[in-house]
Design a protein around this motif. Structure first.
Motif, PDB file in Angstrom:
ATOM      1  N   UNK A   1      78.579 -56.786  63.569  1.00 14.41           N
ATOM      2  CA  UNK A   1      79.584 -57.325  64.482  1.00 14.41           C
ATOM      3  C   UNK A   1      79.613 -58.843  64.357  1.00 14.41           C
ATOM      4  N   UNK A   2      80.825 -59.403  64.334  1.00 19.86           N
ATOM      5  CA  UNK A   2      80.992 -60.847  64.197  1.00 19.86           C
ATOM      6  C   UNK A   2      82.012 -61.337  65.216  1.00 19.86           C
ATOM      7  N   UNK A   3      81.875 -62.609  65.607  1.00 18.92           N
ATOM      8  CA  UNK A   3      82.845 -63.258  66.495  1.00 18.92           C
ATOM      9  C   UNK A   3      83.099 -64.658  65.950  1.00 18.92           C
ATOM     10  N   UNK A   4      84.337 -65.097  66.033  1.00 16.76           N
ATOM     11  CA  UNK A   4      84.718 -66.428  65.577  1.00 16.76           C
ATOM     12  C   UNK A   4      85.607 -67.042  66.644  1.00 16.76           C
ATOM     13  N   UNK A   5      85.526 -68.354  66.843  1.00 20.38           N
ATOM     14  CA  UNK A   5      86.181 -69.012  67.966  1.00 20.38           C
ATOM     15  C   UNK A   5      87.234 -70.026  67.554  1.00 20.38           C
ATOM     16  N   UNK A   6      88.110 -70.328  68.493  1.00 20.54           N
ATOM     17  CA  UNK A   6      89.120 -71.398  68.479  1.00 20.54           C
ATOM     18  C   UNK A   6      90.106 -71.257  67.324  1.00 20.54           C
ATOM     19  N   UNK A   7      90.509 -72.358  66.739  1.00 23.84           N
ATOM     20  CA  UNK A   7      91.546 -72.356  65.701  1.00 23.84           C
ATOM     21  C   UNK A   7      91.109 -71.536  64.493  1.00 23.84           C
ATOM     22  N   UNK A   8      89.812 -71.584  64.187  1.00 21.67           N
ATOM     23  CA  UNK A   8      89.298 -70.794  63.068  1.00 21.67           C
ATOM     24  C   UNK A   8      89.543 -69.302  63.296  1.00 21.67           C
ATOM     25  N   UNK A   9      89.469 -68.857  64.552  1.00 23.39           N
ATOM     26  CA  UNK A   9      89.718 -67.448  64.877  1.00 23.39           C
ATOM     27  C   UNK A   9      91.160 -67.071  64.565  1.00 23.39           C
ATOM     28  N   UNK A  10      92.088 -67.934  64.939  1.00 21.31           N
ATOM     29  CA  UNK A  10      93.502 -67.657  64.672  1.00 21.31           C
ATOM     30  C   UNK A  10      93.780 -67.648  63.169  1.00 21.31           C
ATOM     31  N   UNK A  11      93.218 -68.608  62.451  1.00 20.88           N
ATOM     32  CA  UNK A  11      93.409 -68.671  61.003  1.00 20.88           C
ATOM     33  C   UNK A  11      92.820 -67.435  60.338  1.00 20.88           C
ATOM     34  N   UNK A  12      91.605 -67.078  60.722  1.00 20.00           N
ATOM     35  CA  UNK A  12      90.934 -65.914  60.149  1.00 20.00           C
ATOM     36  C   UNK A  12      91.770 -64.650  60.376  1.00 20.00           C
ATOM     37  N   UNK A  13      92.252 -64.473  61.602  1.00 21.29           N
ATOM     38  CA  UNK A  13      93.026 -63.275  61.936  1.00 21.29           C
ATOM     39  C   UNK A  13      94.368 -63.244  61.206  1.00 21.29           C
ATOM     40  N   UNK A  14      94.972 -64.408  60.984  1.00 24.63           N
ATOM     41  CA  UNK A  14      96.270 -64.457  60.304  1.00 24.63           C
ATOM     42  C   UNK A  14      96.181 -64.126  58.824  1.00 24.63           C
TER      43      UNK A  14
ATOM     44  N   UNK B   1      88.123 -64.194  67.995  1.00 28.80           N
ATOM     45  CA  UNK B   1      88.438 -62.975  67.252  1.00 28.80           C
ATOM     46  C   UNK B   1      87.137 -62.246  66.982  1.00 28.80           C
ATOM     47  N   UNK B   2      87.160 -60.941  67.164  1.00 28.44           N
ATOM     48  CA  UNK B   2      85.999 -60.115  66.858  1.00 28.44           C
ATOM     49  C   UNK B   2      86.356 -59.185  65.714  1.00 28.44           C
ATOM     50  N   UNK B   3      85.372 -58.916  64.875  1.00 26.52           N
ATOM     51  CA  UNK B   3      85.582 -58.008  63.749  1.00 26.52           C
ATOM     52  C   UNK B   3      84.230 -57.470  63.312  1.00 26.52           C
ATOM     53  N   UNK B   4      84.258 -56.411  62.541  1.00 26.94           N
ATOM     54  CA  UNK B   4      83.041 -55.822  61.997  1.00 26.94           C
ATOM     55  C   UNK B   4      83.098 -55.929  60.484  1.00 26.94           C
ATOM     56  N   UNK B   5      82.003 -56.368  59.915  1.00 30.00           N
ATOM     57  CA  UNK B   5      81.903 -56.547  58.470  1.00 30.00           C
ATOM     58  C   UNK B   5      81.000 -55.461  57.894  1.00 30.00           C
ATOM     59  N   UNK B   6      81.501 -54.733  56.896  1.00 30.81           N
ATOM     60  CA  UNK B   6      80.693 -53.734  56.195  1.00 30.81           C
ATOM     61  C   UNK B   6      80.028 -54.425  55.017  1.00 30.81           C
ATOM     62  N   UNK B   7      78.703 -54.459  55.030  1.00 30.98           N
ATOM     63  CA  UNK B   7      77.928 -55.149  54.002  1.00 30.98           C
ATOM     64  C   UNK B   7      77.106 -54.109  53.246  1.00 30.98           C
ATOM     65  N   UNK B   8      77.348 -53.980  51.946  1.00 36.61           N
ATOM     66  CA  UNK B   8      76.621 -53.005  51.136  1.00 36.61           C
ATOM     67  C   UNK B   8      75.166 -53.417  50.969  1.00 36.61           C
ATOM     68  N   UNK B   9      74.303 -52.431  50.998  1.00 35.87           N
ATOM     69  CA  UNK B   9      72.885 -52.662  50.722  1.00 35.87           C
ATOM     70  C   UNK B   9      72.710 -52.701  49.194  1.00 35.87           C
ATOM     71  N   UNK B  10      71.769 -53.502  48.700  1.00 31.40           N
ATOM     72  CA  UNK B  10      71.629 -53.645  47.244  1.00 31.40           C
ATOM     73  C   UNK B  10      70.927 -52.475  46.556  1.00 31.40           C
ATOM     74  N   UNK B  11      70.448 -51.516  47.318  1.00 30.57           N
ATOM     75  CA  UNK B  11      69.718 -50.395  46.731  1.00 30.57           C
ATOM     76  C   UNK B  11      70.411 -49.089  47.107  1.00 30.57           C
TER      77      UNK B  11
END
Length: 152
Positions: A50-63, A27-37
Motif C-alpha cells: 500500500x502506498x500514499x502520495x500527497x499534494x500536487x505530486x498526488x494529482x500528477x501521479x494519478x493523471x 492518492x492511494x494505490x497498491x503496488x504489486x512487486x515481484x519477488x526475485x525468487x
C-alpha cells in the motif's frame, strides 16, 4: 535511523485521489512487486504494498498512471492506526511516496513524438554548416550566464 523504501512494480488499480478539508490532495494505490525468487512450484510470487502520495505530486501521479502502469517509488515506511466502525483498532503500514518515476513511456506521448518527428522531417530543408551536416535550429538570443551560476 534510516527509514527508506524503494520499490518497482505495477499498479493493481487506478490511484484513488481524495482531498482533505484543507484542500490537500492525496492518492492511494497498491503496488504489486515481484519477488526475485520462485516458490516450490516454480512460480514467481508478488507482494502487494500500500502506498500514499500527497499534494500536487498526488494529482500528477494519478493523471499519468493507471492500472498496470510500471512505476518506481521512493519514500518512508509509516504505520498508522485508527478505530473502525465496529470499534476495533486497525493498523495500516504503507509507503509514503516522496519521489516517483514512470518506468514505461506514455503511449500518447510516443505517438505525439512520432507525429512531430514526421512533421519535422517533411518541413526541414538541409542547410550547409560547413561540415556537410544540417544546421541545428537555434535561437539567436544570447544567454547571459555568470560564473557564479555554474555548478563547477
Amino acid at each position: 535511523m534510516i527509514n527508506r523504501g524503494v520499490l518497482t512494480g505495477r499498479l493493481t488499480k487506478n490511484p484513488e485521489v481524495r482531498y482533505t478539508q484543507a484542500g490537500a490532495a492525496n492518492a492511494t494505490f497498491t503496488l504489486a512487486v515481484n519477488r526475485p525468487f520462485t516458490n516450490q512450484h516454480g512460480e514467481h510470487e508478488a507482494d502487494f504494498i500500500n502506498c500514499v502520495i500527497w499534494r500536487k505530486a498526488a494529482e500528477t501521479f494519478a493523471n499519468f498512471t493507471h492500472k498496470g502502469s510500471l512505476v518506481g517509488v521512493e519514500g518512508r515506511i509509516q504505520t498508522r492506526n485508527y478505530e473502525n466502525q465496529q470499534g476495533a483498532h486497525v493498523y495500516v503500514t504503507e509507503l509514503v511516496v516522496e519521489n516517483f518515476s514512470f518506468l514505461e513511456p506514455n503511449p500518447n506521448s510516443v505517438n505525439r513524438t512520432q507525429q512531430n518527428n514526421n512533421r519535422g522531417a517533411q518541413s526541414q530543408r538541409p542547410t550547409n554548416n560547413g561540415y556537410g551536416g544540417k544546421q541545428p535550429d537555434i535561437n539567436d538570443e544570447a544567454i547571459d550566464i555568470s560564473d557564479a551560476d555554474l555548478p563547477f
